[in-house]
Design a protein around this motif. Structure first.
Motif, PDB file in Angstrom:
ATOM      1  N   VAL A 119       0.947  -1.485   0.041  1.00  0.00           N
ATOM      2  CA  VAL A 119       0.152  -0.140  -0.107  1.00  0.00           C
ATOM      3  C   VAL A 119       0.958   1.608   0.131  1.00  0.00           C
ATOM      4  O   VAL A 119       0.999   2.255  -0.641  1.00  0.00           O
ATOM      5  CB  VAL A 119      -1.011   0.594   1.352  1.00  0.00           C
ATOM      6  N   ASP A 120       1.477   1.590   0.465  1.00  0.00           N
ATOM      7  CA  ASP A 120       2.566   2.222   0.854  1.00  0.00           C
ATOM      8  C   ASP A 120       3.138   2.460  -0.579  1.00  0.00           C
ATOM      9  O   ASP A 120       3.342   3.561  -1.042  1.00  0.00           O
ATOM     10  CB  ASP A 120       3.470   2.004   2.271  1.00  0.00           C
ATOM     11  N   PHE A 121       4.304   1.969  -1.224  1.00  0.00           N
ATOM     12  CA  PHE A 121       4.050   1.741  -2.565  1.00  0.00           C
ATOM     13  C   PHE A 121       3.715   1.593  -3.003  1.00  0.00           C
ATOM     14  O   PHE A 121       3.730   2.981  -4.192  1.00  0.00           O
ATOM     15  CB  PHE A 121       5.732   0.284  -2.718  1.00  0.00           C
ATOM     16  N   THR A 122       2.686   1.761  -3.186  1.00  0.00           N
ATOM     17  CA  THR A 122       1.935   1.888  -4.322  1.00  0.00           C
ATOM     18  C   THR A 122       1.074   3.504  -4.528  1.00  0.00           C
ATOM     19  O   THR A 122       1.430   4.555  -5.621  1.00  0.00           O
ATOM     20  CB  THR A 122       0.359   1.577  -4.369  1.00  0.00           C
ATOM     21  N   HIS A 123       1.120   3.796  -3.150  1.00  0.00           N
ATOM     22  CA  HIS A 123       0.547   5.208  -2.917  1.00  0.00           C
ATOM     23  C   HIS A 123       1.332   6.376  -3.073  1.00  0.00           C
ATOM     24  O   HIS A 123       1.280   7.141  -3.555  1.00  0.00           O
ATOM     25  CB  HIS A 123       0.286   5.401  -1.459  1.00  0.00           C
ATOM     26  N   LYS A 124       2.939   5.496  -2.785  1.00  0.00           N
ATOM     27  CA  LYS A 124       3.928   6.729  -3.246  1.00  0.00           C
ATOM     28  C   LYS A 124       4.085   6.534  -5.050  1.00  0.00           C
ATOM     29  O   LYS A 124       4.284   7.661  -4.882  1.00  0.00           O
ATOM     30  CB  LYS A 124       4.762   6.516  -2.360  1.00  0.00           C
ATOM     31  N   LEU A 125       4.375   5.940  -4.885  1.00  0.00           N
ATOM     32  CA  LEU A 125       4.452   5.755  -6.797  1.00  0.00           C
ATOM     33  C   LEU A 125       3.620   6.482  -7.222  1.00  0.00           C
ATOM     34  O   LEU A 125       3.485   7.350  -9.118  1.00  0.00           O
ATOM     35  CB  LEU A 125       4.619   4.076  -7.410  1.00  0.00           C
ATOM     36  N   THR A 126       1.795   5.535  -7.098  1.00  0.00           N
ATOM     37  CA  THR A 126       0.976   6.234  -8.220  1.00  0.00           C
ATOM     38  C   THR A 126      -0.316   6.521  -7.658  1.00  0.00           C
ATOM     39  O   THR A 126      -0.616   8.304  -7.893  1.00  0.00           O
ATOM     40  CB  THR A 126       0.085   5.112  -8.584  1.00  0.00           C
ATOM     41  N   SER A 127       0.417   7.703  -6.382  1.00  0.00           N
ATOM     42  CA  SER A 127      -1.137   7.566  -5.565  1.00  0.00           C
ATOM     43  C   SER A 127      -2.294   7.092  -5.892  1.00  0.00           C
ATOM     44  O   SER A 127      -3.699   7.724  -5.634  1.00  0.00           O
ATOM     45  CB  SER A 127      -1.564   9.136  -6.000  1.00  0.00           C
ATOM     46  N   LYS A 128      -2.655   5.914  -6.278  1.00  0.00           N
ATOM     47  CA  LYS A 128      -3.557   5.352  -6.165  1.00  0.00           C
ATOM     48  C   LYS A 128      -4.323   4.213  -4.916  1.00  0.00           C
ATOM     49  O   LYS A 128      -3.096   3.778  -4.637  1.00  0.00           O
ATOM     50  CB  LYS A 128      -3.240   3.748  -7.544  1.00  0.00           C
ATOM     51  N   PRO A 129      -5.917   4.118  -5.231  1.00  0.00           N
ATOM     52  CA  PRO A 129      -6.205   2.861  -3.831  1.00  0.00           C
ATOM     53  C   PRO A 129      -5.819   1.477  -4.104  1.00  0.00           C
ATOM     54  O   PRO A 129      -4.662   1.189  -5.070  1.00  0.00           O
ATOM     55  CB  PRO A 129      -7.170   3.234  -4.249  1.00  0.00           C
ATOM     56  N   VAL A 130      -5.667   0.538  -3.163  1.00  0.00           N
ATOM     57  CA  VAL A 130      -4.919  -0.426  -3.454  1.00  0.00           C
ATOM     58  C   VAL A 130      -6.468  -1.250  -2.776  1.00  0.00           C
ATOM     59  O   VAL A 130      -7.320  -1.315  -1.211  1.00  0.00           O
ATOM     60  CB  VAL A 130      -4.592  -1.115  -2.442  1.00  0.00           C
ATOM     61  N   MET A 131      -7.166  -2.497  -3.385  1.00  0.00           N
ATOM     62  CA  MET A 131      -8.075  -2.844  -2.589  1.00  0.00           C
ATOM     63  C   MET A 131      -7.936  -4.177  -2.758  1.00  0.00           C
ATOM     64  O   MET A 131      -7.141  -4.938  -3.098  1.00  0.00           O
ATOM     65  CB  MET A 131      -9.008  -2.667  -3.472  1.00  0.00           C
ATOM     66  N   ILE A 132      -8.637  -4.184  -1.995  1.00  0.00           N
ATOM     67  CA  ILE A 132      -8.152  -6.128  -1.247  1.00  0.00           C
ATOM     68  C   ILE A 132      -9.844  -6.978  -0.776  1.00  0.00           C
ATOM     69  O   ILE A 132     -10.624  -6.283  -1.028  1.00  0.00           O
ATOM     70  CB  ILE A 132      -7.756  -6.566  -0.008  1.00  0.00           C
ATOM     71  N   ALA A 133     -10.056  -8.362  -1.207  1.00  0.00           N
ATOM     72  CA  ALA A 133     -11.250  -8.899  -1.545  1.00  0.00           C
ATOM     73  C   ALA A 133     -11.057  -9.931  -0.347  1.00  0.00           C
ATOM     74  O   ALA A 133     -11.185 -11.118  -0.715  1.00  0.00           O
ATOM     75  CB  ALA A 133     -12.104  -9.311  -2.652  1.00  0.00           C
ATOM     76  N   PRO A 134     -10.936  -9.479   0.941  1.00  0.00           N
ATOM     77  CA  PRO A 134     -11.051 -10.891   1.340  1.00  0.00           C
ATOM     78  C   PRO A 134     -12.727 -11.399   1.572  1.00  0.00           C
ATOM     79  O   PRO A 134     -13.491 -11.499   1.029  1.00  0.00           O
ATOM     80  CB  PRO A 134     -11.106 -10.649   3.159  1.00  0.00           C
ATOM     81  N   TYR A 135     -12.598 -12.891   2.636  1.00  0.00           N
ATOM     82  CA  TYR A 135     -13.691 -13.104   2.461  1.00  0.00           C
ATOM     83  C   TYR A 135     -14.162 -13.669   3.861  1.00  0.00           C
ATOM     84  O   TYR A 135     -13.129 -14.858   4.271  1.00  0.00           O
ATOM     85  CB  TYR A 135     -14.253 -14.231   1.008  1.00  0.00           C
ATOM     86  N   PHE A 136     -15.483 -14.793   4.306  1.00  0.00           N
ATOM     87  CA  PHE A 136     -15.446 -15.045   5.133  1.00  0.00           C
ATOM     88  C   PHE A 136     -16.748 -16.412   5.647  1.00  0.00           C
ATOM     89  O   PHE A 136     -17.437 -16.034   4.606  1.00  0.00           O
ATOM     90  CB  PHE A 136     -16.407 -13.874   6.620  1.00  0.00           C
ATOM     91  N   ASP A 137     -15.921 -17.487   5.591  1.00  0.00           N
ATOM     92  CA  ASP A 137     -16.203 -18.292   5.647  1.00  0.00           C
ATOM     93  C   ASP A 137     -17.497 -19.324   6.348  1.00  0.00           C
ATOM     94  O   ASP A 137     -16.889 -19.543   7.281  1.00  0.00           O
ATOM     95  CB  ASP A 137     -15.866 -19.627   4.276  1.00  0.00           C
ATOM     96  N   GLU A 138     -18.474 -19.179   6.608  1.00  0.00           N
ATOM     97  CA  GLU A 138     -19.199 -19.603   8.004  1.00  0.00           C
ATOM     98  C   GLU A 138     -19.923 -20.967   7.748  1.00  0.00           C
ATOM     99  O   GLU A 138     -19.856 -21.629   8.027  1.00  0.00           O
ATOM    100  CB  GLU A 138     -20.468 -18.493   8.335  1.00  0.00           C
ATOM    101  N   PHE A 139     -19.703 -21.776   6.852  1.00  0.00           N
ATOM    102  CA  PHE A 139     -20.246 -22.784   6.639  1.00  0.00           C
ATOM    103  C   PHE A 139     -19.018 -23.737   6.136  1.00  0.00           C
ATOM    104  O   PHE A 139     -18.821 -25.123   6.510  1.00  0.00           O
ATOM    105  CB  PHE A 139     -21.246 -23.234   5.550  1.00  0.00           C
ATOM    106  N   PHE A 140     -18.249 -24.127   5.603  1.00  0.00           N
ATOM    107  CA  PHE A 140     -17.018 -24.820   5.134  1.00  0.00           C
ATOM    108  C   PHE A 140     -16.070 -24.980   6.024  1.00  0.00           C
ATOM    109  O   PHE A 140     -15.719 -24.115   6.369  1.00  0.00           O
ATOM    110  CB  PHE A 140     -16.165 -24.077   3.745  1.00  0.00           C
ATOM    111  N   LEU A 141     -16.178 -26.186   6.238  1.00  0.00           N
ATOM    112  CA  LEU A 141     -14.952 -26.391   7.698  1.00  0.00           C
ATOM    113  C   LEU A 141     -15.454 -25.873   9.092  1.00  0.00           C
ATOM    114  O   LEU A 141     -14.280 -25.886  10.158  1.00  0.00           O
ATOM    115  CB  LEU A 141     -13.768 -26.553   6.801  1.00  0.00           C
TER     116      LEU A 141
END
Length: 173
Positions: A119-141
């Motif tokens: 994130v720090d690298f991206t912001h410094k170089l491009t000023s663009k945001p970083v997006m992540i997509a975690p997930y929560f699984d309440e059923f699997f295992l």
């Protein structure tokens, strides 16, 4: 839009010549068309199927994968930022953090550190945001971590890493 399973721009050590040119052209055309129609494109970074086995349990592997992501950001920005920067919405590290494999505090802290770095690298170089997509699984295992613990994990991570967008998945895949 986001390329989820296959990234639009792949930087693989084995790609040379025409293979790399095809991928470069695909991204250039995508960005050109996006700019023409006034839309933005999220650039998905490197993907590695070893993620599902190693994730944050192998710190050296994890750091290396995020270094590759930084190389992609730098390469994409160097090649396309000046001309198509307005069409680039931001960058998307595709590795998904879940409530199953990240119950250990040590793994959560590793993720916070690599997220902070990219994130720090991206912001410094491009000023663009970083997006992540975690997930929560309440059923699997089971859930290994319940929703409250998962929320606390993310509160701890974003305290360290200034992630711009967290696009939580529904756990279906």
């Amino acid at each position: 839009f986001v390329f989820k399973q296959k990234t639009a721009y792949e930087m693989q050590r084995g790609l040379v010549g025409s293979e790399m040119c095809i991928r470069d052209r695909a991204l250039a055309v995508s960005l050109e068309e996006a700019q023409k129609f006034n839309i933005t494109v999220w650039i998905g970074l490197n993907d590695n199927s070893d993620w599902w086995e190693l994730s944050a349990s192998d710190e050296e592997w994890l750091i290396n994968e995020f270094e590759i992501g930084k190389q992609i950001i730098e390469d994409v920005w160097r090649k396309y930022g000046a001309k198509y920067g307005s069409a680039i919405a931001g960058f998307y590290p595709v590795f998904e953090v879940d409530n199953l494999a990240f119950s250990k505090k040590e793994h959560q802290q590793r993720m916070a550190r690599v997220y902070k770095d990219i994130v720090d690298f991206t912001h410094k170089l491009t000023s663009k945001p970083v997006m992540i997509a975690p997930y929560f699984d309440e059923f699997f295992l089971g859930p290994i971590m319940n929703a409250k613990e998962f929320a606390q994990m993310w509160a701890d991570i974003v305290t360290v890493a200034a992630i711009d967008i967290i696009a939580l998945q529904d756990g279906i895949g």
